[in-house]
Design a protein around this motif. Structure first.
Motif, PDB file in Angstrom:
ATOM      1  N   LYS A  35       0.803  -1.225   0.000  1.00  0.00           N
ATOM      2  CA  LYS A  35       0.000   0.000   0.000  1.00  0.00           C
ATOM      3  C   LYS A  35       0.836   1.275   0.000  1.00  0.00           C
ATOM      4  O   LYS A  35       1.819   1.405   0.729  1.00  0.00           O
ATOM      5  CB  LYS A  35      -0.927   0.015   1.228  1.00  0.00           C
ATOM      6  N   HIS A  36       0.353   2.212  -0.808  1.00  0.00           N
ATOM      7  CA  HIS A  36       0.937   3.548  -0.821  1.00  0.00           C
ATOM      8  C   HIS A  36       0.128   4.416   0.151  1.00  0.00           C
ATOM      9  O   HIS A  36      -1.063   4.624  -0.033  1.00  0.00           O
ATOM     10  CB  HIS A  36       0.867   4.126  -2.235  1.00  0.00           C
ATOM     11  N   ALA A  37       0.755   4.883   1.225  1.00  0.00           N
ATOM     12  CA  ALA A  37       0.008   5.704   2.178  1.00  0.00           C
ATOM     13  C   ALA A  37       0.747   6.982   2.552  1.00  0.00           C
ATOM     14  O   ALA A  37       0.121   7.996   2.801  1.00  0.00           O
ATOM     15  CB  ALA A  37      -0.311   4.906   3.435  1.00  0.00           C
ATOM     16  N   CYS A  38       2.081   6.950   2.627  1.00  0.00           N
ATOM     17  CA  CYS A  38       2.781   8.178   3.043  1.00  0.00           C
ATOM     18  C   CYS A  38       3.952   8.541   2.145  1.00  0.00           C
ATOM     19  O   CYS A  38       4.265   9.703   1.973  1.00  0.00           O
ATOM     20  CB  CYS A  38       3.245   8.065   4.491  1.00  0.00           C
ATOM     21  N   ALA A  45       2.673   1.006   5.916  1.00  0.00           N
ATOM     22  CA  ALA A  45       1.657   0.349   5.079  1.00  0.00           C
ATOM     23  C   ALA A  45       2.266  -0.360   3.874  1.00  0.00           C
ATOM     24  O   ALA A  45       1.670  -1.259   3.306  1.00  0.00           O
ATOM     25  CB  ALA A  45       0.617   1.363   4.612  1.00  0.00           C
TER      26      ALA A  45
END
Lengths: 154, 773
Positions: A35-38, A45
């Motif tokens: 996941k790309h989150a920050c 993630a």
């Protein structure tokens, strides 16, 4: 440039852009569980395992992984059979939105490999880089304690 | 987990069923918006203003049209329709003061241009080549100066409507008084008059805002988006572009109110309409932090008075709220700071609430879990704690003595609604006594408060605080939810709901409700939610309404389906329905005959009185039964650093019957953590030009695993007669108590009253220095 990476036990020979991050490469290849989150190595993630160690793929150059083994969340449940960690997360309600869960599972797998019988403090310490905005962490800690027990008794 | 006693015998409801979407989530399946790859899709990026307040004198995109750029859209290229991004029901109670793109920018981060390119690199390169000439205007960065005589006017656009007094930067104003506070305060033995502040807070959901738009093969515009309000999004997009579309919400990676507003959707739709191509926009973390919405920062002056015996006589809350650059939810969030706090203390002789919601050149505020109640309750509960200590009464006793009970009401329910008048309601379930009394036993309150607080040798202090809260369940007489049930010939049902599961587990609890009525199990209910072309309408996920409103809609639909099943079986068996009943996936007849759902629907498909069993029902509530919560906090303070650790946080909640105790517990635990965040770390810091410095997870601190001590949740034995199977709301209320409970605990430990959140360690340290040397 071309790199060779083993992802979830499958060999890939991939053409990449210079400066490409592993997160991008993996998602492009269809490993959408990463996941790309920050994008600033601050939330956990995007965690994957490289040669068994948890690493943040958003700040790892794909080129640096040439010749190494990568394991993503997709590599942790066989044919739809959930791992003890995944099962415990479901039972304890430790996944609400689920966006942080792949990173959590991948990190927790590494933890239990290193330390099959972690206490609460050790779990919190090992997983402190995995942010979750939904659960308040209590259910996740409970889940990992439970999974560790289940795995020891397997 | 212990089961809660109810008035009904339950098989599926009130059990910890696993989330119906859980298996996909724990395996990392591609279920979120960004996981959908569309062939030929353009990457959309937004050029944002570096200035807090400026007019775009000119904008030149010619050099930016490099190879691989499909289009660059400025305010000249998109419909000039004024609207509100708030994502509320129609007509919206928020002012229309926003354009998709405007000639004026009102905060650092405001959108200037939409860039669509073949990939992200090209889009970013092109963005840098756009030349914008700004005329920089003076800006208001501190909302307490928004009404200064020389303050610049932020909204001078002639099209603005629904804003209270934009010439003076007032987006909304509200006031009400019951009785005469001034007179009652004079009669009080003890009074208090203090000012409390709560900060901006970022939702910081893990999934950034994301949307995709495309024309389906038949040319229907389709939008996949991480929204909490698919139906409102469809309505608003139609208003902006004059185009019908289908909005699909896949799984969402958290929202907390931050995805109620319409953020990304207009940008991708503008690109798809212009180019005919699919378009995807994924916000960066920085954009999610700086250019979406934040909790309204508020200041409240509280005046309250009580008698020697602890009878609370009068309360006044007078506030100022910062709505930032645009007025999303300005009035309604502000009103909730009163309407979801003051009825808790319904025995007062006089109560007054009011104030202004002002514009400033900061990130727009919007909906955020708790929706004003955490702000109002921090002020009110802190003030009542101060008052109790002045009188010399235990704060639990004081708050309990003056709080609402079953069978009672408050005139505020009628006076204060959602941006307009509310509705009368008699409280039919309120277990606040159990919450306070049983909670204090579990927490060991009366033993703990006898302990010494400060260990001067170790330089450590311990303190104990309590806070009370209420919330609502839905916006009564406005919020509507629909549900459709269809029976299949394999004995399963499709449940179609507009209700929007943003990670909360609403798909699961709605399936539980349907399964309970239909005498089946959750695995036989396949839920499809939040697709505007496929599912019935639902207002969306906000206002603590899904369990209550959508849950009641599902229950009504399931009850109707039950009737349809019994009717069909009655025709088949040639027996009146009175002799038939449902039992474990079948219809049973008193003469011993029975037929399974699968057999029945198969007969109805092919051989007997042929028809599809399908029903749709809608539900609007006349009331909004509040859940209640008493929270107990134990803090440990390092007197040499001011660092506060929440060692123990106990929630004793009355949310009616928890439909799914594990998921309900998770809602309270998660809200507590967000509340601990706002109490101790989370705040927006700007530089002198109005740029938010706290724009990632390093600078904007949300609670991490190590910051959370122990969070515990206990459920009161409660049953709400108007709720589905006795349920009330549970998701928001948990955010109301950590702020005051922790501030009260810090006072208890040190005798230092912190009236501004977050309570930063350095600020507390200076106070400790002042007091203890």
């Amino acid at each position: 440039m071309r790199v060779n990476i083993k992802i979830n036990d499958k060999n890939h020979s991939i053409e990449i852009e210079p400066g490409e991050m592993l997160l991008e490469t993996l998602r492009r290849l269809g490993y959408k569980g990463v996941k790309h989150a920050c994008s600033t190595a601050s939330c956990g993630a995007c965690t994957v395992q490289i040669d068994g160690k948890p690493v943040l793929s958003c700040s790892t150059f794909t080129a640096a992984v040439d010749g190494h083994e990568v394991k993503t969340i997709e590599g942790f449940s066989n044919e739809g059979v959930l791992s003890e960690i995944q099962k415990a997360i479901l039972e304890e309600g430790a996944s609400q939105c689920g966006f942080c869960i792949p990173g959590l599972v991948v990190t927790a797998e590494a933890l239990l490999k290193e330390n099959p019988d972690p206490d609460q403090k050790e779990i919190i310490e090992y997983l402190k880089g995995n942010l979750c905005r939904c659960t308040g962490y209590e259910s996740q800690t409970r889940a990992i304690m439970k999974a560790a027990k289940a795995r020891r008794e397997r | 987990m212990s089961k809660v006693l109810t008035e009904e015998k339950l098989n599926v409801v009130n059990t910890p069923v696993e989330k119906v979407d859980g298996k996909a989530l724990v395996r990392g399946k591609p279920v979120f918006t960004d996981d959908f790859d569309l062939p030929n899709a353009l990457t959309v990026k937004i050029l944002r203003s570096p200035h807090a307040h400026a007019i775009i004198k000119s904008i030149d995109t010619s050099e930016a049209m490099i190879e691989g750029v499909a289009c660059i859209l400025t305010y000249k290229d998109v419909p000039h329709v004024i609207y509100t991004r708030a994502g509320q029901g129609y007509p919206e109670p928020s002012p229309y003061d926003t354009f998709i793109l405007d000639k004026k920018v009102r905060y650092v981060g405001d959108a200037v241009a939409i860039i669509a390119a073949e990939n992200e690199n090209i889009a970013e390169r092109a963005m840098k080549l756009i030349k914008v000439d700004y005329e920089i205007l003076p800006a208001i960065l501190d909302y307490e100066h928004a009404q200064d005589p020389d303050a610049p006017v932020i909204h001078d656009e002639p099209e603005i409507s629904g804003s209270y007094d934009p010439k003076h930067n007032i987006a909304s104003h509200y006031e009400m008084e019951i009785g005469n506070v001034e007179e009652e305060l004079k009669k009080c033995d003890y009074t208090i008059d203090e000012v409390y502040y709560t900060p901006n807070q970022s939702h910081a959901m893990m999934e950034p805002h994301t949307a995709i738009s495309y024309f389906d093969p038949n040319g229907r515009l389709t939008v996949i988006t991480s929204t909490q309000v698919p139906f409102h999004a469809r309505r608003i997009l139609n208003r902006l572009f004059g185009v019908n579309c289908r909005v699909i919400k896949p799984r969402i990676g958290g929202g907390f109110g931050g995805k109620q507003a319409i953020h990304v959707e207009p940008y991708v739709v503008a690109v798809t309409l212009k180019t005919g191509r699919p378009a995807k926009c994924v916000y960066t973390r920085e954009e999610t932090m700086t250019a979406t919405n934040t909790r309204h920062a508020m200041r409240f002056r509280v005046r309250a008075g009580a008698m020697k015996d602890g009878t609370l006589r009068a309360i006044e809350l007078w506030g100022l709220s910062n709505t930032g650059a645009y007025g999303e939810h300005a009035l309604t969030v502000f009103m909730v700071a009163g309407s979801k706090t003051l009825p808790l203390y319904n025995k007062v002789k006089a109560v007054k609430f009011g104030g202004d919601v002002v514009y400033s050149n900061t990130e727009p505020a919007g909906a955020f879990r708790g929706y004003g109640a955490p702000q109002g309750m921090f002020a009110l509960d802190s003030a009542l704690d101060e008052l109790a200590r002045k009188i010399g009464i235990d704060p639990i006793e004081f708050k309990l003595k003056n709080s609402i009970r079953e069978g009672e009401t408050s005139p505020i329910f009628r006076i204060m609604g959602e941006g307009r008048e509310g509705v009368d309601q008699i409280i039919r379930s309120c277990k606040i006594e159990e919450c306070a009394i049983e909670g204090s036993k579990i927490f060991n309150w009366y033993e703990k408060i006898k302990r010494p607080r400060i260990d001067m040798k170790k330089k450590v202090a311990h303190g104990y605080g309590v806070a009370f809260a209420m919330q609502g369940s839905s916006i009564p007489a406005i919020d509507m939810g629909g549900a459709t049930l269809k029976m299949n010939d394999d004995g399963t049902f499709n449940l179609l709901v507009g209700a929007t599961d943003l990670g909360t587990g609403s798909d699961t609890i709605l399936a539980q409700i349907a399964a309970e009525v239909l005498h089946t199990t959750v695995d036989k209910i396949t839920v499809y939610s939040s697709d505007t072309d496929m599912t019935p309408f639902d207002k969306g996920a906000y206002a603590s309404s899904t369990t209550y409103v959508s849950g009641n809609a599902v229950k009504k639909a399931a009850e109707k389906m039950k009737k349809e099943i019994l009717k069909a079986a009655s025709e088949l068996f040639e027996k009146p329905v009175e002799f038939l009943d449902l039992e474990e996936d079948k219809v049973v007849c008193d003469d011993g005959r029975s037929i399974s759902f699968a057999e029945l629907q198969t007969k109805l498909f092919y051989t007997f009185n042929q028809r599809q069993l399908e029903v749709t029902e809608s539900f609007v509530s006349e009331v909004a039964p509040p859940p209640y919560l008493v929270s107990f906090a134990e803090v440990e303070i390092d007197m040499e650093t001011g660092k506060v650790k929440v060692v123990d946080f106990l929630n004793y909640i009355d949310c009616g019957v928890p439909i799914n105790p594990i998921l309900a517990r998770g809602q309270v635990e998660g809200a507590s953590a967000q509340g601990i965040g706002i109490a101790l770390f989370e705040d927006h810091i700007m530089d002198k030009n109005g740029r938010l410095i706290t724009d990632d997870f390093f600078t904007y601190k949300i609670p991490a695993r190590g910051d959370i001590g122990k969070i515990e949740v206990r459920f009161a034995k409660s049953y709400e007669p108007t709720g589905p199977f006795g349920a009330k709301s549970v998701s928001e209320i948990g955010l109301d108590t950590p702020g005051p409970a922790i501030a009260n605990a810090i006072y208890d430990a040190l005798g230092i009253r912190m009236r501004r959140l977050p309570i930063r360690s350095e600020e507390l340290f200076f106070e400790i220095r002042k007091k203890y040397g």
